[in-house]
Motif scaffolding. Structure first.
Motif, mmCIF file in Angstrom:
data_model
loop_
_atom_site.group_PDB
_atom_site.id
_atom_site.type_symbol
_atom_site.label_atom_id
_atom_site.label_comp_id
_atom_site.label_asym_id
_atom_site.label_seq_id
_atom_site.Cartn_x
_atom_site.Cartn_y
_atom_site.Cartn_z
ATOM 1 N N LYS A 1 -8.657 12.477 -0.223
ATOM 2 C CA LYS A 1 -7.470 13.072 0.401
ATOM 3 C C LYS A 1 -7.830 14.197 1.361
ATOM 4 O O LYS A 1 -7.042 14.563 2.236
ATOM 5 C CB LYS A 1 -6.511 13.571 -0.677
ATOM 6 N N TYR B 1 -9.448 2.747 -0.889
ATOM 7 C CA TYR B 1 -9.455 3.893 0.025
ATOM 8 C C TYR B 1 -10.890 4.185 0.429
ATOM 9 O O TYR B 1 -11.803 4.168 -0.397
ATOM 10 C CB TYR B 1 -8.845 5.124 -0.648
ATOM 11 N N ILE C 1 -8.749 5.292 6.815
ATOM 12 C CA ILE C 1 -8.427 5.844 5.505
ATOM 13 C C ILE C 1 -8.513 4.794 4.398
ATOM 14 O O ILE C 1 -8.824 5.110 3.250
ATOM 15 C CB ILE C 1 -7.015 6.492 5.533
ATOM 16 N N ALA C 2 -8.273 3.512 4.756
ATOM 17 C CA ALA C 2 -8.264 2.462 3.727
ATOM 18 C C ALA C 2 -8.556 1.107 4.351
ATOM 19 O O ALA C 2 -8.410 0.909 5.566
ATOM 20 C CB ALA C 2 -6.916 2.434 3.010
ATOM 21 N N GLN D 1 -0.183 9.083 7.958
ATOM 22 C CA GLN D 1 -0.202 9.070 6.497
ATOM 23 C C GLN D 1 0.053 10.469 5.911
ATOM 24 O O GLN D 1 -0.035 10.647 4.690
ATOM 25 C CB GLN D 1 -1.563 8.554 5.991
ATOM 26 N N THR E 1 0.810 -1.222 0.000
ATOM 27 C CA THR E 1 0.000 0.000 0.000
ATOM 28 C C THR E 1 0.841 1.269 0.000
ATOM 29 O O THR E 1 0.368 2.331 -0.431
ATOM 30 C CB THR E 1 -0.921 0.035 1.227
ATOM 31 N N ARG F 1 0.329 10.005 2.095
ATOM 32 C CA ARG F 1 -0.805 10.349 1.223
ATOM 33 C C ARG F 1 -1.255 11.775 1.572
ATOM 34 O O ARG F 1 -2.268 11.980 2.233
ATOM 35 C CB ARG F 1 -1.954 9.354 1.419
#
Length: 576
Positions: A532, A528, A492-493, A564, A447, A568
């Motif tokens: 964002k 996800y 987030i995922a 993250q 990931t 990200r």
């Protein structure tokens, strides 16, 4: 047990008689000889019954041993069949109390009973039986299974045990007790239809001489004109009823349940017809007589006289479910579970497969095999993420820790069980075993995200009809306390590892995307849950379809926002 009580009472009576000086009179003493003769007969009868009882126990032990050995030879295949699972639970609930306890319940079996009580703590309860029945109804609805096919052992192309009329009756009665009149009707109808077919086959076999039931001179039904013949016919019919329905059921009971269910479903003409049929069997049936008068009064209204159309029957089925289960989302979810194509996958022609290394040392020699399943939102499947040996070790670690899976209450943030999530789960940390740490490292490499703030690896095992209805993995804005205790932000995922193949059912489906992901041992799905910006991606709402045949194991890893920030970073657009 009754013989022992009679014997004890008789011995006590004789001892009391001895105190009245029987020896003073030969006449009285003579009665002792008769009593002694009767005691001998009672003792022989008791011994015979004990031998029969022990023979039954020996046969039960042999049957249980043979059955368990066959099932344990391929336990996943056996327990993966919902009919096998239902019958196993039924065996140790209804059948146990009705067939086993009376055989072993005597004064000499007290120690055995104590031992069995200890063992029974690991056996199914009546609550398990109700749950198993509800699971079968769920499978029947989701996969639109024909009741007759299920009863006759045809389950999604897999051969299953057939259900007897008595077992169909029990499924109907369990549904009735749960206020589920739609499924009561289906299973009571099946029990009655099967009964009528078997009775007709029996009658034909008797007439043709293929079945010898001991009638004098080989006479068949209808040839016995005298009262003795009539009594013989009724006795044989009664014997057939008991043999067919079991000791707790009867055709009259089925008609009673069935008539009331038709009434509750709004089908008054059929309710009255069944009530009249019941009254031919039992003219004194108080409830049936009251219902008949009520149904006749209701049918005076022209609207109630009309037979139900197929569309009306479907409407009645829908009214048997709550509003959510009649919603477009839920019906779409069920259609996807059945493999129906409800909408084209957007930009399917742009989907690609690739090898991914992310310049990570773990992936340089063995890149991740990434297959895109959907572009917006981005959902991918990674093939061959877990080896069979790793799966075996993780299952072994998780099995002793499995407990009923919970969901987070949106208002309180507390974990609780729910009937829309039927599975058992366990949580494993990287420190628990090197194989868990190895899996965490691999998911981090694939990931490119930080797993230090991720939740522990959740191992889930879906049992009979196991499912998880449509849900979000992330917490919505109004669910402010959902992950507050973790202090790591929102999910987030999601990284979903499939640890087993499933023969039928068990897909992961996305109702708003028309996407279906079928479990394949060793593969993993990733998506996800948040843009964002931190806003939720609502089209990632997904569900775990009920397992129709097979056993489903998964390992979930939920990654959180904290950590993250540089992995990200926020984008320039709200929907990045």
């Amino acid at each position: 047990m009754h013989t022992f009580v009679i014997l004890s009472t008789l011995v006590a009576f004789l001892l009391e008689g001895a105190n009245t000086e029987l020896f003073t009179s030969n006449a009285h003493l003579q009665t002792a000889l008769y009593a002694e003769r009767d005691i001998a007969g009672l003792l022989r009868n008791y011994v015979d019954q004990e031998e029969m009882r022990l023979q039954k126990l020996r046969q039960l032990a042999d049957d249980y041993s043979e059955h368990s050995n066959q099932a344990l030879a391929n336990i996943d295949k056996y327990l993966g069949n919902p009919i096998n699972a239902f019958l196993l639970i039924k065996k140790f609930t209804l059948d146990w109390d009705r067939d086993i306890i009376p055989v072993i319940n005597n004064s000499s079996a007290e120690y055995l009973n104590q031992e069995l009580d200890i063992v029974r703590s690991d056996l199914p309860t009546y609550e398990d039986l109700k749950g198993a029945a509800a699971a079968l109804m769920r499978l029947q609805d989701t996969y639109q299974l024909d009741t007759s096919s299920v009863a006759h052992g045809k389950l999604a192309g897999v051969t299953s045990p057939s259900l007897s009329a008595e077992e169909c009756f029990e499924l109907g009665r369990l549904s009735y007790n749960d206020g589920d009149f739609y499924h009561t009707k289906l299973w009571m109808d099946q029990a009655l239809d099967d009964y009528r077919v078997k009775k007709l086959e029996r009658s034909d076999a008797i007439k043709s001489g293929a079945l010898d039931i001991g009638r004098p001179s080989g006479r068949v039904k209808g040839e016995l004109g005298d009262s003795q013949g009539q009594e013989e016919e009724e006795e044989m019919d009664e014997e057939f009823e008991t043999l067919y329905w079991g000791p707790d059921g009867s055709k009259a009971q089925v008609l009673d349940y069935l008539a009331f269910s038709h009434y509750k479903l709004g089908d008054l003409p059929v309710a009255l017809e069944l009530t009249n049929e019941l009254l031919t069997l039992d003219p004194t049936h108080e409830r049936a007589n009251n219902n008949k008068r009520y149904f006749e009064k209701m049918l005076q209204d022209d609207e109630n006289r009309e037979p139900l159309s197929e569309e009306k029957k479907r409407t009645l089925y829908q009214t048997n479910r709550d509003d959510y289960r009649n919603s477009e989302e839920f019906l779409t979810y069920e259609a996807l579970c059945r493999g129906e194509e409800i909408m084209p996958i957007k930009d399917r022609h742009k989907l690609t497969c690739r090898y991914v290394t992310n310049n990570h040392p773990l992936l340089l020699l063995q890149p991740a095999k990434e297959e895109e399943m959907h572009l917006d939102p981005w959902i991918v499947v990674y093939h061959d993420v877990m080896s069979d040996e790793e799966i075996r070790q993780i299952k072994q670690l998780a099995t002793p820790r499995l407990n009923r899976a919970t969901v987070q209450n949106a208002k309180t943030g507390e974990l609780e069980t729910a009937n829309y999530r039927i599975s058992k789960s366990a949580w494993l940390r990287g420190e628990d075993h090197p194989v868990v740490k190895k899996m965490n490292d691999r998911m981090e490499a694939i990931t490119g995200l930080n797993l230090e703030t991720a939740e522990e690896l959740q191992i889930a095992n879906y049992g009979l009809g196991g499912h998880y209805e449509p849900h979000f993995d992330f917490a919505r804005k109004e669910e402010k306390d959902a992950f507050k205790s973790l202090g790591t932000g929102n999910r987030i995922a999601t990284f979903l590892n499939y640890m087993s193949d499933v023969e039928a059912g068990g897909a992961t489906v996305f109702p708003y995307l028309g996407l279906k992901l079928y479990p394949k041992k060793g593969d993993s799905a990733f998506w996800y849950n948040l843009y964002k910006t931190g806003d939720g991606i609502f089209s990632t709402r997904h569900a775990a379809c009920p397992v129709l045949v097979g056993v489903k194991w998964v390992a979930n890893k939920w990654l959180h926002e904290r950590g993250q920030e540089f992995k990200r970073p926020c984008g320039l657009e709200p929907d990045d």
